[in-house]
Design a protein around this motif. Structure first.
Motif, PDB file in Angstrom:
ATOM      1  N   THR A 172       0.723  -1.356   0.207  1.00 43.60           N
ATOM      2  CA  THR A 172       0.097   0.000  -0.006  1.00 43.60           C
ATOM      3  C   THR A 172       0.883   1.433   0.013  1.00 43.60           C
ATOM      4  OG1 THR A 172      -1.912  -1.137   1.136  1.00 43.60           O
ATOM      5  CG2 THR A 172      -1.806   1.274   1.293  1.00 43.60           C
ATOM      6  N   VAL A 173       0.813   2.059  -0.991  1.00 40.80           N
ATOM      7  CA  VAL A 173       1.418   3.152  -1.138  1.00 40.80           C
ATOM      8  C   VAL A 173       0.555   4.116  -1.727  1.00 40.80           C
ATOM      9  CG1 VAL A 173       3.596   4.848  -2.146  1.00 40.80           C
ATOM     10  CG2 VAL A 173       3.665   2.137  -2.102  1.00 40.80           C
ATOM     11  N   PRO A 174       0.204   4.965  -0.611  1.00 43.96           N
ATOM     12  CA  PRO A 174      -1.208   5.962  -0.957  1.00 43.96           C
ATOM     13  C   PRO A 174      -0.289   7.420  -1.943  1.00 43.96           C
ATOM     14  CG  PRO A 174      -0.911   5.746   1.620  1.00 43.96           C
ATOM     15  CD  PRO A 174       0.280   5.185   0.761  1.00 43.96           C
ATOM     16  N   PRO A 175      -1.448   7.725  -2.615  1.00 47.76           N
ATOM     17  CA  PRO A 175      -0.670   8.716  -3.609  1.00 47.76           C
ATOM     18  C   PRO A 175      -0.091  10.087  -2.746  1.00 47.76           C
ATOM     19  CG  PRO A 175      -2.802   8.159  -4.090  1.00 47.76           C
ATOM     20  CD  PRO A 175      -2.648   7.557  -2.610  1.00 47.76           C
ATOM     21  N   GLY A 176       0.842  10.514  -3.276  1.00 48.44           N
ATOM     22  CA  GLY A 176       1.533  11.708  -2.639  1.00 48.44           C
ATOM     23  C   GLY A 176       0.868  13.019  -3.063  1.00 48.44           C
ATOM     24  N   MET A 177       0.417  13.804  -2.164  1.00 47.96           N
ATOM     25  CA  MET A 177      -0.065  15.254  -2.381  1.00 47.96           C
ATOM     26  C   MET A 177       0.669  16.195  -2.042  1.00 47.96           C
ATOM     27  SD  MET A 177      -4.221  14.257  -2.381  1.00 47.96           S
ATOM     28  CE  MET A 177      -4.498  15.778  -2.797  1.00 47.96           C
ATOM     29  N   ASP A 178       0.737  17.208  -2.530  1.00 50.85           N
ATOM     30  CA  ASP A 178       1.425  18.575  -2.272  1.00 50.85           C
ATOM     31  C   ASP A 178       0.615  19.276  -1.317  1.00 50.85           C
ATOM     32  OD1 ASP A 178       3.275  20.595  -1.949  1.00 50.85           O
ATOM     33  OD2 ASP A 178       2.994  21.394  -3.972  1.00 50.85           O
ATOM     34  N   ALA A 179       1.149  19.391   0.025  1.00 50.99           N
ATOM     35  CA  ALA A 179       0.786  19.928   1.090  1.00 50.99           C
ATOM     36  C   ALA A 179       0.781  21.555   1.157  1.00 50.99           C
ATOM     37  CB  ALA A 179       0.870  19.567   2.484  1.00 50.99           C
ATOM     38  N   THR A 180       1.829  22.125   0.322  1.00 53.98           N
ATOM     39  CA  THR A 180       2.391  23.384   0.339  1.00 53.98           C
ATOM     40  C   THR A 180       1.095  24.552   0.189  1.00 53.98           C
ATOM     41  OG1 THR A 180       4.465  22.719  -0.319  1.00 53.98           O
ATOM     42  CG2 THR A 180       3.939  24.976  -0.459  1.00 53.98           C
ATOM     43  N   PRO A 181       0.105  24.444  -0.911  1.00 48.06           N
ATOM     44  CA  PRO A 181      -0.710  25.382  -0.722  1.00 48.06           C
ATOM     45  C   PRO A 181      -1.626  25.538   0.186  1.00 48.06           C
ATOM     46  CG  PRO A 181      -0.621  23.972  -2.944  1.00 48.06           C
ATOM     47  CD  PRO A 181       0.373  23.302  -1.695  1.00 48.06           C
ATOM     48  N   PHE A 182      -1.742  24.008   1.147  1.00 45.19           N
ATOM     49  CA  PHE A 182      -2.690  24.350   2.321  1.00 45.19           C
ATOM     50  C   PHE A 182      -2.137  24.790   3.524  1.00 45.19           C
ATOM     51  CE2 PHE A 182      -3.769  21.504  -1.125  1.00 45.19           C
ATOM     52  CZ  PHE A 182      -4.959  21.816  -1.910  1.00 45.19           C
TER      53      PHE A 182
END
Length: 657
Positions: A329-339
């Motif tokens: 299981t490798v969850p998709p990586g999302m960019d947290a910078t804008p939030f």
């Protein structure tokens, strides 16, 4: 190490599926070399060009899955006989009812679709004879007829067609669309033991199946599987299953390159939904579903590791035959910078109750907390389509207004409606909102307004997506169908309390940091929203917990680190054995030492930069945008081959002796 990354309709094209996560993966693993093998889905996608490529991309090779390709090659009698044998076996497997031995492959005579009894001896095994895949008994002494295992029969036909394409120089596209292919399908559908839908197939149905199979099997005809292609990779990583994984299967078959498959969705499920939406004939839908199911099973059987993003996709993989020991299981990586600004300010506008003011104030940034009625506002974000079930959300909001009269609802679309169906659905939702919530005014001298607002990201009220999350007290997800809820993760990055329906991977993503209700239940959805609107302290606790969970599990850095670890695991367990010979035929040890592909300290000469030459593209592919050429790098002297010697790759059959 050298990674062969195979994509279908995605990276490095500027438009397509999975472009973003593949680009982040390649840029994040700068210590490895990447060769890209891209299958395009349309001419428009190729005309849109590529995204800028980083330094670690060595070369790009593309091929289209659209249009009609026929090299005009004419095959001899032996090649036609081999094609009839392999394609006939493929058709027989697709038409089989699932009971072993009811339909089968003819013997080595080349006649197609003849039925007979399954072999009663030892289980069949793979062997090689004259460069061709053949069935052999357990002792490997000769052909054993047909196997009871339909998965092995499918593999026999698939790899047989691949070997035929390699022997004939890739000129297989015309044969896959020929009358012989249609006749083989018809013979298999009329054979005893074929399932009911196959027996009902008519000639137009068979023509449609043949065209689809030609597109799906087009990777068999590519020249990507030699020492100058995927055969030179230490690992083949396919960004998807189905047709995208077919080049990886052939690299595994021809060159013994380990295969890593990543699926952030269920390709088989997507095929079923697309076939249903297109109103495909039952016979065509049944035969194509059988093909994709068999292909998925073979991909999972040959892959060293199979990764998925959530339990929903994992269940589909297990149902198609994937071994649990190979699943990761490798969850998709999302960019947290804008939030980051919204999350660090303490969640949505109402996360701290009547306080409603963030650290920066103002009205344009993600930290703006002074929007009117922010503490009583529900926010929904996403693409407007029937699967999001905005109708139930509007009825749930009616329950919320009854219990909490000051509540407001903001429906923020992240993109314009795609197609007439989505546009009609949006118009229907607006009409329903106007009917359920007539315009209201606070006094006799004020202008009335609707408590439900329909907006789009990029407009004056919502300049960026982070502004939408920052302006509400609770983020709501009302979908009836959902894969990986990326919008929910964005809300968690923003520190928002959430109310979601129990679909897809929602429970797996949210954990215990939000409220979850059954889908298509407006009353339960409304009651959960009212409970959070009335309890600002609970909203603050849930928002903080959600942000901590998202930063721990769903960031880009976590995704890249997971794949880096999997790369090392696969290569350590399944190394590619390459025997290099000198000009006299003697083994040449250490001709290509492992150190030549390892990143060294600053200033250490790395592997040669192979991007100085032109990338290999299909003639219809648009060239990538201009980019600054990287300075050329040279390999250390000890990593080069000895002078006067010509390293060649030893055949696998000789290496095994």
């Amino acid at each position: 190490m050298r990674i062969g990354l195979v994509t279908e309709g995605g990276y490095p094209y500027a438009s397509g599926d999975g472009t973003l996560w593949c680009e982040r993966l390649v840029r994040g693993l700068g210590q490895h070399e990447f060769d890209l093998y891209a299958l395009s889905r349309s001419r428009r996608q190729e005309e849109d060009g590529w995204v800028p490529l980083p330094r670690q991309v060595g070369r790009v090779r593309t091929a289209p899955l659209w249009g009609t390709e026929d090299t005009g090659a004419r095959h001899g009698r032996r090649a036609r006989r081999r094609f009839a044998e392999y394609y006939g076996e493929l058709a027989a497997v697709l038409c089989a009812t699932g009971t072993a031995g009811q339909t089968g492959r003819a013997g080595q005579t080349g006649r197609v679709g003849r039925t007979g009894r399954a072999g009663q001896g030892a289980p069949a095994a793979w062997g090689a004879r004259g460069g061709r895949a053949v069935w052999a008994g357990q002792d490997g002494t000769g052909p054993a007829g047909r196997s009871d295992d339909e998965a092995d029969r499918f593999a026999y036909a698939l790899y047989g067609l691949a070997e035929l394409a390699r022997d004939t120089g890739g000129g297989l596209a015309g044969a896959l669309r020929s009358e012989s292919a249609v006749r083989a399908l018809e013979h298999a559908c009329r054979a005893p033991g074929a399932h009911r839908e196959a027996r009902e197939a008519r000639v137009p149905d068979l023509l449609g199946v043949a065209v689809h199979l030609e597109h799906a099997l087009r990777p068999l005809t590519l020249d990507w599987y030699g020492d100058d292609g995927l055969g030179a990779a230490d690992l083949c990583h396919t960004a998807g299953g189905g047709t995208a994984a077919l080049p990886g299967l052939l690299a595994r078959h021809f060159c013994d390159v380990p295969l890593l498959v990543t699926e952030y969705g269920a390709p088989l499920r997507a095929h079923h939904l697309a076939a249903t939406a297109a109103r495909t004939a039952p016979a065509v839908r049944s035969l194509l579903a059988a093909f994709h199911a068999r292909l998925a099973a073979e991909v999972y059987r040959q892959a060293a590791v199979i990764t998925h993003g959530n339990a929903h996709t994992r269940r589909w993989q297990e149902r198609c035959g994937a071994d649990r020991a190979r699943l990761r299981t490798v969850p998709p990586g999302m960019d947290a910078t804008p939030f980051a600004e919204a999350g660090e300010a303490g969640g949505g506008a109402g996360a701290s109750g009547a306080r409603g003011v963030g650290g920066t104030g103002g009205s344009g940034g993600a930290g703006a907390r002074t929007r009117a009625h922010g503490a009583d506002t529900l926010v929904w974000t996403g693409r407007v389509e029937p699967a999001k079930d905005l109708v139930s959300l509007l009825h749930a909001f009616a329950e919320v207004r009854w219990e909490h009269p000051g509540a407001r609802l903001r429906i923020v679309a992240t993109a314009a409606p795609d197609g007439h169906e989505a546009a009609d659905y949006l118009a229907h939702c607006k009409a329903l909102a106007a009917q359920l919530f007539p315009y209201e005014a606070e006094g006799p001298h004020t202008v009335g307004e609707n408590p439900v607002a329909f907006e789009e990201v990029g407009g004056p009220e919502v300049p960026a997506l982070a502004d939408a999350y920052a302006s509400g007290a609770v983020v709501v997800l009302s979908s009836v169908v959902e894969g990986f809820p990326s919008g929910l993760v964005e809300a968690m990055f923003s520190g928002c309390a959430t109310v979601s329906t129990d679909v897809g991977a929602v429970v797996e993503v949210i954990g215990g940091t939000g409220l979850v209700v059954p889908p298509r239940n407006p009353r339960a959805l409304g009651e959960a929203c009212v409970a959070l609107l009335r309890d600002p302290e609970r909203r603050a606790r849930l928002g903080a917990a959600a942000r901590a969970r998202a930063l721990e599990l769903f960031t880009v850095e976590r995704n890249i680190a997971a794949f880096h670890s999997i790369y090392l695991e696969v290569v350590s367990r399944c190394p590619v054995r390459r025997v290099v010979l000198d000009d006299s035929g003697a083994p040449l040890p250490f001709a290509a030492p492992a150190e030549s592909h390892l990143a060294g300290p600053p200033g250490f000469p790395g592997p040669p930069d192979r991007r100085t030459g032109p990338a290999t593209r299909h003639p219809g592919t648009a060239a990538p945008g201009p980019s600054v050429a990287a300075p050329a790098r040279t390999a250390p002297s000890w990593a080069a081959a000895a002078p006067g010697r010509t390293p060649t790759r030893r055949p696998a059959t000789e290496a095994a002796r």
